[in-house]
Motif scaffolding. Structure first.
Motif: not given
Length: 383
Positions: A72-93
């Motif tokens: 059930t936790g997968r119900q709240h996954r991120v949907m098509m974020p922009g580049a500034d909120a990409d959870p798979l990109a390298p972390q930034t500030s």
């Protein structure tokens, strides 16, 4: 701050494996390209993360025997974020993503998995029982991992270089071996979902690996077919297809062909000529050829139309403990796209009864795909 050092391992083709941990204890592994320009030190994950959700549960369908996971936790996954909120990109500030440092290829445990994080020393009898049982439940033990093909925000496996594709193949092989050795894992499945029409929620070029606590229904069906048709069934199918009109691409070690009884408008099988149960068993030569050949296949698929083609790239591997001498590693690439502006949807007959009707002959699909593949440059010439 740098990540806590763990043993570095050198894999095939010059790929370097650098394992570490995320802030909540999940495993993160960097796979560096040969000759990478990245430094060996990697930043630590300093996020304050909540505890991981409990392992999901499974319920058995008494009519089919299938196990259904309720995550059930997968119900709240991120949907098509922009580049500034990409959870798979390298972390930034400003983007506290899942990967704390720059990378070539990164693999990490999914935060909200369908299977795991709990593992099992051995599975209880209910999963092994032949007869389904009413009201039967079990813990959805296992592992789900995300495989980031690139730090870029958009793309797919097919947009990678030959060298990067080779690194991903090495990661698939390494993770297949590691996951297969975990307690309670019965089958390991690497795959890539591509395109919003498939249901993709992140545009970042990535795939996943599921490590199941059971042999999947599709593989159980295959095992029954092999038992009825002979241990060499997959070898005979490949040998027949290699000289037929449905071949779309061939190499020294691999052949790709449109399936004889293709359900989907596009349904391509890619198989090694030698019997190989999984990625971990491939030779260096087989892995080396697969990288440019698979890229050419995917780029040909994209050349069919003026816009990228949605697909599921499913790498079927033999189960961990059964059928390894008869079930051969194979790619099954399927797309619901049946025209530039049309998709095949599973309606009453297909969805409810499993009785398929196909609109495109496999031979016609193969002819179109061969022409598309021939129109794309050889990936080895554009590294």
């Amino acid at each position: 701050m740098t990540a806590h050092p763990r043993p570095v391992e050198r894999l095939g083709a010059g790929v370097v494996k650098r394992p570490t941990r995320l802030a909540d204890g999940r495993e993160l592994i960097y796979y560096d390209d040969p000759g990478t320009l990245l430094p060996p030190e990697r930043a630590a994950d300093t996020r304050a993360l909540d505890s991981r959700p409990p392992t999901a549960t499974m319920r058995q369908d008494v009519f089919s025997g299938d196990w259904i996971t309720f995550a059930t936790g997968r119900q709240h996954r991120v949907m098509m974020p922009g580049a500034d909120a990409d959870p798979l990109a390298p972390q930034t500030s400003t983007n506290p993503s899942e990967v704390p440092a720059a990378y070539d290829v990164a693999v990490f445990e999914n935060r909200t998995p369908a299977f795991g994080p709990a593992l099992a020393e051995h599975l209880p009898d209910p999963l092994a029982d032949a007869a389904p049982g009413w009201g039967r439940t079990a813990t959805s033990v296992g592992r789900c991992e995300v495989v980031c093909f690139s730090p870029e925000h958009t793309g797919s496996f097919g947009t990678q270089s030959v060298a990067r594709a080779r690194t991903v193949i090495e990661a698939w092989a390494d993770r297949t071996a590691a996951l297969s050795a975990m307690d309670g894992i019965e089958q390991v499945f690497p795959f890539e979902n591509r395109g919003e029409a498939i249901g993709v929620t992140l545009p970042h070029p990535h795939g996943q690996i599921y490590a199941y606590p059971y042999v999947t229904p599709r593989t159980q069906t295959l095992l029954r077919s092999i038992a009825a048709g002979g241990d060499d069934l997959m070898a005979r199918v490949l040998e027949s297809e290699r000289t037929g009109e449905r071949v779309v691409l061939r190499g020294e070690h691999w052949t790709a062909f449109v399936a004889f009884a293709a359900r989907w408008p596009l349904e391509v099988q890619l198989m090694p000529h030698r019997h190989v149960p999984d990625f971990a068993a491939l030779t260096d030569a087989e892995r080396d050829e697969l990288a440019p050949l698979y890229l050419r296949l995917l780029r040909g698929v994209d050349a069919l139309y003026d816009s990228p083609t949605p697909y599921i790239a499913a790498w079927h591997q033999a189960p961990v403990a059964v059928g390894r001498d008869v079930v051969r590693l194979r790619l099954e690439l399927t797309s619901p796209r049946r025209a530039a502006d049309k998709l095949k949807f599973l309606a009453g007959s297909e969805a409810a009864m499993g009785a398929w009707t196909a609109e495109i002959l496999p031979e016609a699909a193969a002819e179109r795909l061969r022409a598309a593949i021939e129109s794309v440059p050889d990936p080895r010439e554009h590294r």
